[in-house]
Design a protein around this motif. Structure first.
Motif, PDB file in Angstrom:
ATOM      1  N   LEU A 170       0.818  -1.226   0.000  1.00  0.00           N
ATOM      2  CA  LEU A 170       0.000   0.000   0.000  1.00  0.00           C
ATOM      3  C   LEU A 170       0.849   1.272   0.000  1.00  0.00           C
ATOM      4  O   LEU A 170       0.373   2.347   0.375  1.00  0.00           O
ATOM      5  N   GLY A 171       2.099   1.152  -0.424  1.00  0.00           N
ATOM      6  CA  GLY A 171       2.964   2.323  -0.508  1.00  0.00           C
ATOM      7  C   GLY A 171       3.325   2.931   0.828  1.00  0.00           C
ATOM      8  O   GLY A 171       3.826   4.060   0.888  1.00  0.00           O
ATOM      9  N   LEU A 172       3.093   2.192   1.893  1.00  0.00           N
ATOM     10  CA  LEU A 172       3.343   2.734   3.237  1.00  0.00           C
ATOM     11  C   LEU A 172       4.828   2.873   3.522  1.00  0.00           C
ATOM     12  O   LEU A 172       5.635   2.031   3.138  1.00  0.00           O
ATOM     13  N   SER A 173       5.179   3.935   4.228  1.00  0.00           N
ATOM     14  CA  SER A 173       6.568   4.278   4.486  1.00  0.00           C
ATOM     15  C   SER A 173       6.708   4.754   5.922  1.00  0.00           C
ATOM     16  O   SER A 173       5.711   5.023   6.603  1.00  0.00           O
ATOM     17  N   LEU A 174       7.960   4.868   6.374  1.00  0.00           N
ATOM     18  CA  LEU A 174       8.235   5.510   7.660  1.00  0.00           C
ATOM     19  C   LEU A 174       8.907   6.868   7.463  1.00  0.00           C
ATOM     20  O   LEU A 174       9.421   7.454   8.414  1.00  0.00           O
ATOM     21  N   SER A 175       8.870   7.371   6.236  1.00  0.00           N
ATOM     22  CA  SER A 175       9.412   8.697   5.946  1.00  0.00           C
ATOM     23  C   SER A 175       8.321   9.738   5.729  1.00  0.00           C
ATOM     24  O   SER A 175       8.600  10.931   5.691  1.00  0.00           O
ATOM     25  N   ASP A 176       7.105   9.262   5.543  1.00  0.00           N
ATOM     26  CA  ASP A 176       5.968  10.169   5.364  1.00  0.00           C
ATOM     27  C   ASP A 176       4.682   9.411   5.667  1.00  0.00           C
ATOM     28  O   ASP A 176       4.720   8.247   6.092  1.00  0.00           O
ATOM     29  N   GLN A 177       3.530  10.048   5.444  1.00  0.00           N
ATOM     30  CA  GLN A 177       2.243   9.432   5.773  1.00  0.00           C
ATOM     31  C   GLN A 177       1.390   9.127   4.543  1.00  0.00           C
ATOM     32  O   GLN A 177       0.177   8.928   4.647  1.00  0.00           O
ATOM     33  N   TYR A 178       2.013   9.084   3.367  1.00  0.00           N
ATOM     34  CA  TYR A 178       1.255   8.796   2.152  1.00  0.00           C
ATOM     35  C   TYR A 178       1.035   7.290   2.015  1.00  0.00           C
ATOM     36  O   TYR A 178       1.888   6.486   2.378  1.00  0.00           O
ATOM     37  N   TRP A 179      -0.118   6.936   1.471  1.00  0.00           N
ATOM     38  CA  TRP A 179      -0.410   5.536   1.203  1.00  0.00           C
ATOM     39  C   TRP A 179      -1.511   5.457   0.165  1.00  0.00           C
ATOM     40  O   TRP A 179      -2.141   6.471  -0.163  1.00  0.00           O
ATOM     41  N   ILE A 180      -1.722   4.267  -0.388  1.00  0.00           N
ATOM     42  CA  ILE A 180      -2.774   4.071  -1.375  1.00  0.00           C
ATOM     43  C   ILE A 180      -3.843   3.136  -0.800  1.00  0.00           C
ATOM     44  O   ILE A 180      -3.534   2.073  -0.280  1.00  0.00           O
ATOM     45  N   LYS A 181      -5.072   3.578  -0.909  1.00  0.00           N
ATOM     46  CA  LYS A 181      -6.208   2.834  -0.363  1.00  0.00           C
ATOM     47  C   LYS A 181      -7.018   2.237  -1.514  1.00  0.00           C
ATOM     48  O   LYS A 181      -7.476   2.976  -2.395  1.00  0.00           O
ATOM     49  N   PRO A 182      -7.173   0.913  -1.564  1.00  0.00           N
ATOM     50  CA  PRO A 182      -7.971   0.320  -2.641  1.00  0.00           C
ATOM     51  C   PRO A 182      -9.390   0.893  -2.659  1.00  0.00           C
ATOM     52  O   PRO A 182      -9.980   1.163  -1.607  1.00  0.00           O
ATOM     53  N   ASN A 191      -5.261   4.589  10.790  1.00  0.00           N
ATOM     54  CA  ASN A 191      -5.007   3.985  12.100  1.00  0.00           C
ATOM     55  C   ASN A 191      -4.810   2.477  11.992  1.00  0.00           C
ATOM     56  O   ASN A 191      -4.081   1.881  12.785  1.00  0.00           O
ATOM     57  N   ASP A 192      -5.446   1.861  10.992  1.00  0.00           N
ATOM     58  CA  ASP A 192      -5.316   0.411  10.803  1.00  0.00           C
ATOM     59  C   ASP A 192      -3.964   0.022  10.215  1.00  0.00           C
ATOM     60  O   ASP A 192      -3.410  -1.027  10.563  1.00  0.00           O
ATOM     61  N   VAL A 193      -3.448   0.852   9.299  1.00  0.00           N
ATOM     62  CA  VAL A 193      -2.356   0.388   8.445  1.00  0.00           C
ATOM     63  C   VAL A 193      -0.991   1.010   8.717  1.00  0.00           C
ATOM     64  O   VAL A 193       0.029   0.444   8.324  1.00  0.00           O
ATOM     65  N   ASN A 194      -0.930   2.174   9.362  1.00  0.00           N
ATOM     66  CA  ASN A 194       0.364   2.878   9.422  1.00  0.00           C
ATOM     67  C   ASN A 194       1.386   2.125  10.275  1.00  0.00           C
ATOM     68  O   ASN A 194       1.041   1.402  11.210  1.00  0.00           O
ATOM     69  N   PHE A 195       2.666   2.323   9.958  1.00  0.00           N
ATOM     70  CA  PHE A 195       3.748   1.615  10.642  1.00  0.00           C
ATOM     71  C   PHE A 195       4.380   2.426  11.773  1.00  0.00           C
ATOM     72  O   PHE A 195       5.306   1.968  12.427  1.00  0.00           O
ATOM     73  N   PHE A 196       3.890   3.634  11.987  1.00  0.00           N
ATOM     74  CA  PHE A 196       4.380   4.440  13.091  1.00  0.00           C
ATOM     75  C   PHE A 196       3.832   3.944  14.426  1.00  0.00           C
ATOM     76  O   PHE A 196       4.519   3.996  15.447  1.00  0.00           O
ATOM     77  N   THR A 197       2.600   3.464  14.399  1.00  0.00           N
ATOM     78  CA  THR A 197       1.953   3.013  15.636  1.00  0.00           C
ATOM     79  C   THR A 197       1.597   1.536  15.626  1.00  0.00           C
ATOM     80  O   THR A 197       1.270   0.975  16.667  1.00  0.00           O
ATOM     81  N   ASN A 198       1.642   0.900  14.454  1.00  0.00           N
ATOM     82  CA  ASN A 198       1.340  -0.524  14.347  1.00  0.00           C
ATOM     83  C   ASN A 198       2.618  -1.341  14.139  1.00  0.00           C
ATOM     84  O   ASN A 198       3.612  -0.838  13.608  1.00  0.00           O
ATOM     85  N   GLU A 199       2.586  -2.587  14.534  1.00  0.00           N
ATOM     86  CA  GLU A 199       3.701  -3.513  14.269  1.00  0.00           C
ATOM     87  C   GLU A 199       3.796  -3.775  12.762  1.00  0.00           C
ATOM     88  O   GLU A 199       2.826  -3.585  12.016  1.00  0.00           O
ATOM     89  N   ILE A 221      12.845  -1.371  18.078  1.00  0.00           N
ATOM     90  CA  ILE A 221      13.628  -1.632  19.286  1.00  0.00           C
ATOM     91  C   ILE A 221      13.035  -0.808  20.423  1.00  0.00           C
ATOM     92  O   ILE A 221      13.001   0.417  20.343  1.00  0.00           O
ATOM     93  N   ASN A 222      12.555  -1.492  21.443  1.00  0.00           N
ATOM     94  CA  ASN A 222      11.930  -0.816  22.586  1.00  0.00           C
ATOM     95  C   ASN A 222      10.856   0.173  22.148  1.00  0.00           C
ATOM     96  O   ASN A 222      10.751   1.296  22.659  1.00  0.00           O
ATOM     97  N   GLY A 223      10.068  -0.236  21.163  1.00  0.00           N
ATOM     98  CA  GLY A 223       8.947   0.572  20.699  1.00  0.00           C
ATOM     99  C   GLY A 223       9.308   1.666  19.714  1.00  0.00           C
ATOM    100  O   GLY A 223       8.420   2.347  19.203  1.00  0.00           O
ATOM    101  N   LYS A 224      10.611   1.854  19.430  1.00  0.00           N
ATOM    102  CA  LYS A 224      11.051   2.900  18.508  1.00  0.00           C
ATOM    103  C   LYS A 224      11.470   2.297  17.171  1.00  0.00           C
ATOM    104  O   LYS A 224      11.962   1.172  17.125  1.00  0.00           O
ATOM    105  N   ARG A 225      11.268   3.069  16.099  1.00  0.00           N
ATOM    106  CA  ARG A 225      11.596   2.598  14.754  1.00  0.00           C
ATOM    107  C   ARG A 225      13.032   2.981  14.396  1.00  0.00           C
ATOM    108  O   ARG A 225      13.410   4.160  14.482  1.00  0.00           O
ATOM    109  N   TYR A 226      13.812   1.973  13.987  1.00  0.00           N
ATOM    110  CA  TYR A 226      15.214   2.174  13.619  1.00  0.00           C
ATOM    111  C   TYR A 226      15.455   1.640  12.210  1.00  0.00           C
ATOM    112  O   TYR A 226      14.874   0.626  11.805  1.00  0.00           O
ATOM    113  N   LEU A 227      16.355   2.314  11.502  1.00  0.00           N
ATOM    114  CA  LEU A 227      16.780   1.845  10.192  1.00  0.00           C
ATOM    115  C   LEU A 227      18.188   1.274  10.298  1.00  0.00           C
ATOM    116  O   LEU A 227      19.096   1.938  10.797  1.00  0.00           O
TER     117      LEU A 227
END
Length: 387
Positions: free
Chosen positions: A91-103, A111-119, A159-165
């Motif tokens: 769905l084009g989801l990224s951790l650099s911005d909040q853009y995505w494509i919804k079918p 809230n369902d799909v983003n990777f900032f707050t979801n595993e 790692i400990n709830g934070k996103r690392y590259l």
């Protein structure tokens, strides 16, 4: 297939994406203000071919490039032809911005799909680092790794709830992760805003590790798309044009930011400061720019890509002039802590000595050359202060 291009919760446009992952058409536009910066160019029709082409270019700037080692196998096991089509599956989801494509007709929400707050799955990123990745039977594409650009192998992790590259090195010396740490430590002592890097070992292979500097409420806007917002005159310098575009967008502290970029790139001989790995941060709720991004992505530096006899020489570089020697002349003011410069040579030496894949002779030569750059820069600053 048809999708709604989204910016977090905001519907931006109805688009059609081909099986190869290209944006074929923009069928409708609902919100131009929240669009990716630099896609809808001043005075251009939002439905024009130019806008469609810019949107497709933006989309492709967020995907795995064809040059990344191991991509062909990943595409084959996912039964897709391009990395762009792979990104569509996530769905084009990224951790650099909040853009995505919804079918179309989907009831999915941000809230369902983003990777900032979801595993998210780490399968795809990990598969690039595993020899004989066929041992992974099913790779989940619920991952930001399908929308990570750059030629080096990389993967997102939590790692400990934070996103690392985490990002790998190249060749036989794997020098890039150590270069990132050298640059980070140098910017610590000369007090330039930057992303902090460290080196971690994974299966006897060094990786650079940094925490994501983008939050659920911000996006990274590369300089490439900031420079798109106004047409460039034929005789206009790229440096001047970028400053003009940033001023048009009311981005604060741009000149100081460029000064800092060129300063660190001069010290470490960074040859790959392109318009995609520096830029600015925008608030996705107010759609106003907060300011420059912290300095990041300094791995292709310290003569890591050249034979020993070329260490210390001026290399071809980016983004404004052909050598760092010429680029440093573009700096308007130096904002660094000058007293920290005296530590740069030893920081370089001691950090690179932690790399078991590089000879001490090469390390000493690199460190000595950084010391020479410090002396040249110090003299340049003194001359600047006198004029």
């Amino acid at each position: 297939m048809k999708y709604i291009l989204m910016n977090k919760h905001i519907e931006l446009a109805k688009i059609d994406i081909s099986d190869l992952g290209r944006i074929d058409t923009i069928e409708d536009i609902y919100n131009t203000e929240a669009f990716p910066v630099g896609v809808i160019v001043q005075n251009n029709d939002p439905f024009s071919k130019i806008t469609r082409d810019y949107l497709d270019k933006w989309w492709h700037s967020r995907i795995i490039p064809a040059s990344r080692d191991g991509l062909d196998y990943i595409l084959a096991i996912n039964n897709v032809e391009t990395s762009s089509a792979l990104s569509v599956k996530s769905l084009g989801l990224s951790l650099s911005d909040q853009y995505w494509i919804k079918p179309i007709k989907s009831d999915l929400s941000w809230n369902d799909v983003n990777f900032f707050t979801n595993e998210f799955s780490t399968d795809l990123g990990a598969s690039f680092f595993i020899k004989g990745a066929s041992s992974i039977p099913d790779i989940s594409l619920r991952t930001p790794d399908a929308s990570s650009n750059g030629w080096l192998k990389k993967k997102w992790t939590i790692i400990n709830g934070k996103r690392y590259l985490a990002k790998a090195g190249s060749g036989t010396t794997f020098q890039e992760p150590y270069n990132e740490t050298v640059a980070s430590k140098i910017m610590d002592v000369i007090e330039l805003p930057h992303v902090k890097y460290s080196v971690v070992m994974e299966k006897n292979r060094p990786l650079s590790l940094c925490e994501n500097f983008i939050t659920p409420d911000t996006e990274f806007v590369p300089a490439a798309f900031v420079s798109n917002v106004l047409p460039k005159e034929n005789n206009e310098k790229y440096f001047s044009h970028l400053l003009k575009c940033a001023n048009y967008l009311n981005i604060p502290q741009t000149q100081e930011y460029i000064d800092n970029l060129l300063t660190i790139d001069f010290l470490i001989e960074n040859t790959d400061r392109h318009y995609g790995n520096f830029g600015f941060i925008r608030d996705v709720n107010t759609l106003k720019f907060i300011g420059p991004a912290p300095i990041f992505d300094n791995g292709t530096s310290l003569w890591s890509q050249v034979p020993g006899f070329e260490i210390g020489h001026w290399q071809l570089c980016k983004p404004f002039m052909e050598t760092q020697q010429k680029q440093i002349a573009l700096v308007k003011n130096f904002h660094l802590k000058i007293a920290g410069l005296e530590q740069c040579e030893e920081i370089t030496r001691q950090t690179l000595l932690q790399n078991p894949f590089i000879s001490k002779e090469r390390i000493d030569k690199i460190a000595n050359c950084v010391g020479n750059r410090v002396r040249v820069l110090t003299n340049h600053i003194k001359v600047n202060l006198q004029t």
